[in-house]
Scaffold this motif. Structure first.
Motif, PDB file in Angstrom:
ATOM      1  N   ASN A 149      -0.972   2.166 -14.405  1.00  0.00           N
ATOM      2  CA  ASN A 149      -0.198   3.119 -13.620  1.00  0.00           C
ATOM      3  C   ASN A 149      -0.847   3.326 -12.252  1.00  0.00           C
ATOM      4  O   ASN A 149      -1.994   2.946 -12.018  1.00  0.00           O
ATOM      5  CB  ASN A 149       0.045   4.422 -14.388  1.00  0.00           C
ATOM      6  CG  ASN A 149      -1.225   5.207 -14.639  1.00  0.00           C
ATOM      7  OD1 ASN A 149      -2.105   5.250 -13.781  1.00  0.00           O
ATOM      8  ND2 ASN A 149      -1.318   5.816 -15.806  1.00  0.00           N
ATOM      9  N   ALA A 150      -0.062   3.914 -11.355  1.00  0.00           N
ATOM     10  CA  ALA A 150      -0.478   4.002  -9.951  1.00  0.00           C
ATOM     11  C   ALA A 150      -1.815   4.718  -9.807  1.00  0.00           C
ATOM     12  O   ALA A 150      -2.715   4.250  -9.101  1.00  0.00           O
ATOM     13  CB  ALA A 150       0.604   4.698  -9.146  1.00  0.00           C
ATOM     14  N   TYR A 192       4.282   3.662 -13.533  1.00  0.00           N
ATOM     15  CA  TYR A 192       3.906   2.261 -13.321  1.00  0.00           C
ATOM     16  C   TYR A 192       4.651   1.708 -12.106  1.00  0.00           C
ATOM     17  O   TYR A 192       5.706   2.227 -11.735  1.00  0.00           O
ATOM     18  CB  TYR A 192       4.225   1.455 -14.582  1.00  0.00           C
ATOM     19  CG  TYR A 192       3.313   1.829 -15.720  1.00  0.00           C
ATOM     20  CD1 TYR A 192       2.123   1.136 -15.916  1.00  0.00           C
ATOM     21  CD2 TYR A 192       3.600   2.911 -16.540  1.00  0.00           C
ATOM     22  CE1 TYR A 192       1.250   1.507 -16.927  1.00  0.00           C
ATOM     23  CE2 TYR A 192       2.740   3.286 -17.553  1.00  0.00           C
ATOM     24  CZ  TYR A 192       1.565   2.575 -17.744  1.00  0.00           C
ATOM     25  OH  TYR A 192       0.698   2.946 -18.725  1.00  0.00           O
ATOM     26  N   PRO A 193       4.107   0.642 -11.504  1.00  0.00           N
ATOM     27  CA  PRO A 193       4.725   0.140 -10.279  1.00  0.00           C
ATOM     28  C   PRO A 193       6.238  -0.090 -10.370  1.00  0.00           C
ATOM     29  O   PRO A 193       6.962   0.204  -9.429  1.00  0.00           O
ATOM     30  CB  PRO A 193       3.984  -1.178 -10.030  1.00  0.00           C
ATOM     31  CG  PRO A 193       2.630  -0.939 -10.594  1.00  0.00           C
ATOM     32  CD  PRO A 193       2.833  -0.040 -11.787  1.00  0.00           C
ATOM     33  N   ARG A 201       5.783   2.298  -3.499  1.00  0.00           N
ATOM     34  CA  ARG A 201       4.764   1.304  -3.857  1.00  0.00           C
ATOM     35  C   ARG A 201       3.856   1.028  -2.667  1.00  0.00           C
ATOM     36  O   ARG A 201       2.643   0.927  -2.805  1.00  0.00           O
ATOM     37  CB  ARG A 201       5.433  -0.014  -4.255  1.00  0.00           C
ATOM     38  CG  ARG A 201       5.920  -0.027  -5.656  1.00  0.00           C
ATOM     39  CD  ARG A 201       6.394  -1.432  -5.997  1.00  0.00           C
ATOM     40  NE  ARG A 201       7.454  -1.330  -6.970  1.00  0.00           N
ATOM     41  CZ  ARG A 201       8.568  -2.028  -6.947  1.00  0.00           C
ATOM     42  NH1 ARG A 201       8.790  -2.894  -5.980  1.00  0.00           N
ATOM     43  NH2 ARG A 201       9.471  -1.872  -7.869  1.00  0.00           N
ATOM     44  N   GLN A 202       4.473   0.917  -1.479  1.00  0.00           N
ATOM     45  CA  GLN A 202       3.646   0.638  -0.309  1.00  0.00           C
ATOM     46  C   GLN A 202       2.752   1.837  -0.004  1.00  0.00           C
ATOM     47  O   GLN A 202       1.614   1.675   0.419  1.00  0.00           O
ATOM     48  CB  GLN A 202       4.533   0.245   0.878  1.00  0.00           C
ATOM     49  CG  GLN A 202       3.817  -0.494   1.990  1.00  0.00           C
ATOM     50  CD  GLN A 202       3.128  -1.777   1.544  1.00  0.00           C
ATOM     51  OE1 GLN A 202       2.141  -1.756   0.822  1.00  0.00           O
ATOM     52  NE2 GLN A 202       3.649  -2.914   1.973  1.00  0.00           N
ATOM     53  N   ARG A 203       3.244   3.043  -0.262  1.00  0.00           N
ATOM     54  CA  ARG A 203       2.391   4.228  -0.080  1.00  0.00           C
ATOM     55  C   ARG A 203       1.216   4.205  -1.057  1.00  0.00           C
ATOM     56  O   ARG A 203       0.096   4.600  -0.708  1.00  0.00           O
ATOM     57  CB  ARG A 203       3.207   5.510  -0.276  1.00  0.00           C
ATOM     58  CG  ARG A 203       4.064   5.840   0.926  1.00  0.00           C
ATOM     59  CD  ARG A 203       4.908   7.071   0.694  1.00  0.00           C
ATOM     60  NE  ARG A 203       5.988   7.147   1.651  1.00  0.00           N
ATOM     61  CZ  ARG A 203       5.907   7.778   2.823  1.00  0.00           C
ATOM     62  NH1 ARG A 203       4.806   8.408   3.154  1.00  0.00           N
ATOM     63  NH2 ARG A 203       6.914   7.770   3.662  1.00  0.00           N
ATOM     64  N   VAL A 204       1.472   3.766  -2.303  1.00  0.00           N
ATOM     65  CA  VAL A 204       0.386   3.654  -3.281  1.00  0.00           C
ATOM     66  C   VAL A 204      -0.647   2.645  -2.782  1.00  0.00           C
ATOM     67  O   VAL A 204      -1.859   2.876  -2.843  1.00  0.00           O
ATOM     68  CB  VAL A 204       0.941   3.245  -4.669  1.00  0.00           C
ATOM     69  CG1 VAL A 204      -0.197   2.889  -5.617  1.00  0.00           C
ATOM     70  CG2 VAL A 204       1.782   4.363  -5.262  1.00  0.00           C
TER      71      VAL A 204
END
Lengths: 366, 334
Positions: A149-150, A192-193, A201-204
């Protein structure tokens, strides 16, 4: 094994380079050559690239696919995998003495030693990656681990560099996700992604890159896979992060519009070489290399309230195969203003003043 | 250029995909509202642009028009025919007048087929040539027309660059001299210097064969160079439609304004002149109530969340589906 491949002369070269390594710059790449070993010889993906990244500044590298911009970034981090390899050059970096500690005041930067990243041990390099220099990739969907997970992925980055408990690293991850404006971060961290949208996702990815407070962020086409409205958000985030964390940035893109929006200085690459280098205002107001000029003219652009033109001026032909390049100027086959000597003479970067230089015989000082 | 009788007329076209496809026999209760009632008409000779972000339904609309997938409901009139009523055999015969160019020239060409064979296929399928020699000469002619070496027919797709492959895909689309070509993001996977070449090629072919295009793109700058009229799609619906000038000069929908301001000009000066939206395009399974743009809209109020906005006519050719057209038209980045 890596170090053995560097020819002995480069030790002297890097010493010379370090003498004029300016106090204001954080990273200095000199005469970098990276090659791919392919059937039939060596493919020169990066062919003698030199640039400096000033502290708290953004250098943009712009070029088309295959021009060597990503290989340059991977070379800096020593992430090239066989059959690719760094052949020669130096990457001087002003590392913190103690990776991962609180950032130092600007006055202390002078006495920090400059390391040649291509010469240090892999063990030392691992302490630099992620903690001092980190990278954001183009495709967040494939750069993130789908089975973690992130929050865990970000926490893992913290624990890789600092001795902290799982609990503390998780809290740091959630705090960082909040800092990159992920709404409802505590809940999102457990997702999760595949449950996150492209923008999140790009922020993560950005949170993961910044959680150890690096000095330099390498962003390789960070907005190319995103929609335009989300691209605007991510660019705004990256710029505010740069201000907030005293970050320097190496920003790679094929999009001149994005480069114009984020960069302070721009290097235009073509066939593994920098063909033009200038401060951003100067480059867009006064492009001197025929390739830069062609790129700017061929760009479909429109701004609110302005009328677009009908016909675009395209650059004829396509990027040549790097395996059989001519000895002369690499852009010569597509160039509208080529001279006879361009076929055999590959010009160096001619300085034009105002920090502007270009690799074209038409700009040769007389 | 545009004539009175439309070549293609689309009326209230709807496509809902079942959202829980994991359960085989159970009736689906949730649907992805991919295309949620769109209407437009394209006169012969016009280039009509359909613009929107990923997931807005623009590619689904293209596939519906080509009948590569069947719509849930709606009407399509093409060249005087009730296009959706055509049987399979008749459709196959008629398809030669309607062709498509796909986004990715790497996956739209068969890697194991020489391009000569790939380009000869349309002629063979529709039996328009009497001899192999004629097919060969038509293929060479096609290659020349799209700016490739006519002697290249024996080569495989991997021997060509992205731009050249897209030229091959275009050659294949125009092989049978169609009336109507759907171009689904034809330049988005190409390099900047090659994009312009392909846009110019499409413009030249339009002149030469009096083609009518449906040009689909996520990029307003790309669309602006080719299109006569533009429709902006958001979450399955068209939110604004108008001539090229009207969309770029005085667009009357906040979403169009946002899209325009998100375009980054190659000019470092106006660094702060962007309207940055919150959030991302919502799921097409749970469409927001009222105006579907209201959760992200910079000028939405309570009313926008309740009722669906009516179509506001701005001129004979220009309309916008927004309650606050006047306010939207004032919306500029400061």
């Amino acid at each position: 094994m890596f170090r053995d491949k560097i020819p002995p002369t480069s030790a002297f070269q890097s010493l010379v380079a370090s003498l004029d390594f300016m106090d204001s710059s954080l990273l200095q790449v000199s005469d970098l050559h990276s090659v791919f070993h392919v059937a039939g010889g060596r493919l020169r993906a990066v062919d003698g690239v030199s640039f400096e990244i000033p502290s708290r500044g953004t250098l943009g590298i712009v070029g088309e696919s295959g021009c060597g911009k990503t290989v340059t970034a991977l070379s800096i981090l020593r992430l090239l995998q066989p059959p690719a390899e760094i052949e020669s050059g130096s990457v001087l970096f002003r590392a913190r003495n103690n990776a991962g500690s609180k950032k130092k005041g600007p006055g202390e930067s002078e006495d920090r030693p400059a390391l040649d990243l291509l010469k240090i041990s892999e063990r030392r390099m691992r302490r630099i990656r992620g903690a001092e220099i980190s990278m954001v990739f183009q495709e967040p969907a494939s750069a993130l681990n789908p089975v973690l997970n992130a929050g865990d992925q970000i926490a893992e980055a913290v624990r890789a560099h600092e001795k902290v408990s799982r609990k503390e690293s998780w809290d740091r991850a959630v705090a960082m996700m909040e800092a990159v404006s992920i709404p409802d971060a505590a809940r999102r961290a457990k997702e999760y992604p595949h449950q996150l949208s492209g923008g999140l996702r790009q922020r993560v990815m950005i949170a993961m890159a910044l959680v150890c407070r690096p000095q330099l962020l390498i962003a390789d086409e960070p907005t190319t896979a995103l929609d335009v409205t989300v691209q605007a958000q991510i660019l705004e985030l990256l710029q505010s992060m740069c201000g907030q964390y005293d970050l320097s940035m190496l920003f790679i893109s094929h999009d001149l519009g994005v480069i114009a929006a984020v960069a302070d200085e721009v290097a235009v690459m073509y066939c593994g070489k920098i063909v033009e280098h200038a401060p951003v205002e100067e480059l867009f107001a006064n492009p001197r290399h025929p390739y830069t000029q062609g790129l700017l003219r061929s760009l479909p652009t429109v701004t609110l309230g302005e009328m677009p033109t009908r016909k675009l001026e395209a650059i004829p032909g396509s990027v040549p195969n790097l395996m059989n390049l001519s000895v002369g100027c690499k852009f010569e086959p597509r160039c509208a203003v080529r001279l006879e000597e361009c076929k055999t003479f590959d010009p160096p970067l001619y300085p034009l003043g105002k920090n502007h230089s270009t690799r074209c015989v038409l700009c040769r000082p007389t | 250029m545009p004539q009175a009788t439309p070549l293609l007329q689309v009326e209230n076209l709807i496509k809902h995909f079942p959202a829980d496809s994991t359960r085989w026999f159970a009736k689906s209760k949730e649907f992805v509202h991919a295309v949620d009632g769109i209407s437009f008409s394209i006169p012969a000779g016009e280039v009509f642009g359909l613009v929107g972000e990923s997931g807005c339904g623009k590619s689904t609309a293209a596939r519906l028009i080509l009948r590569l997938i069947e719509p849930t409901s709606g009407k399509i009139q093409f060249d005087g025919m009730d296009w959706l009523a055509l049987g399979e055999k008749e459709l196959r015969r008629q398809r030669r007048v309607m062709q498509i160019i796909f986004q990715d020239p790497y996956s739209s060409l068969n890697p194991r087929m020489r391009i000569g064979a790939a380009l000869a296929e349309p002629f063979e399928v529709h039996k328009v040539c009497s001899s192999r020699a004629e097919v060969r000469s038509r293929v060479e002619e096609l290659l020349q027309m799209v700016g490739l070496d006519p002697q290249a027919f024996g080569r495989y797709p991997h021997e060509f660059s992205g731009g050249q492959r897209q030229r091959i895909a275009i050659a294949r689309a125009i092989a049978l001299k169609p009336k109507f070509v759907v171009a689904d993001e034809p330049v988005s996977s190409l390099d900047v210097s090659v994009q312009a070449q392909i846009i110019n090629l499409l413009a030249d072919l339009r002149e030469e064969f009096h083609l009518t295009y449906l040009f689909i793109s996520h990029s307003l700058p790309v669309v602006s160079h080719l299109c006569d009229r533009i429709a902006v799609m958001y979450l399955g619906k068209i939110v604004e439609m108008g001539s090229r000038d009207e969309i770029f000069r005085n667009s009357g929908h906040p979403y169009t304004r946002v899209l325009l301001s998100a375009v980054l000009p190659p000019d470092p000066k106006p660094k702060s002149s962007r309207i940055v939206l919150r959030g991302e395009i919502p799921s097409a399974v749970k469409i927001p109530s009222g105006c579907r743009f209201h959760p992200r809209c910079p000028i939405a109020d309570a009313h926008c969340a309740e009722a669906e906005p009516p179509v506001e006519t701005l001129s004979a050719t220009h309309w916008s589906a927004c309650f606050k057209v006047n306010e939207a038209a004032q919306l500029t980045a400061k």
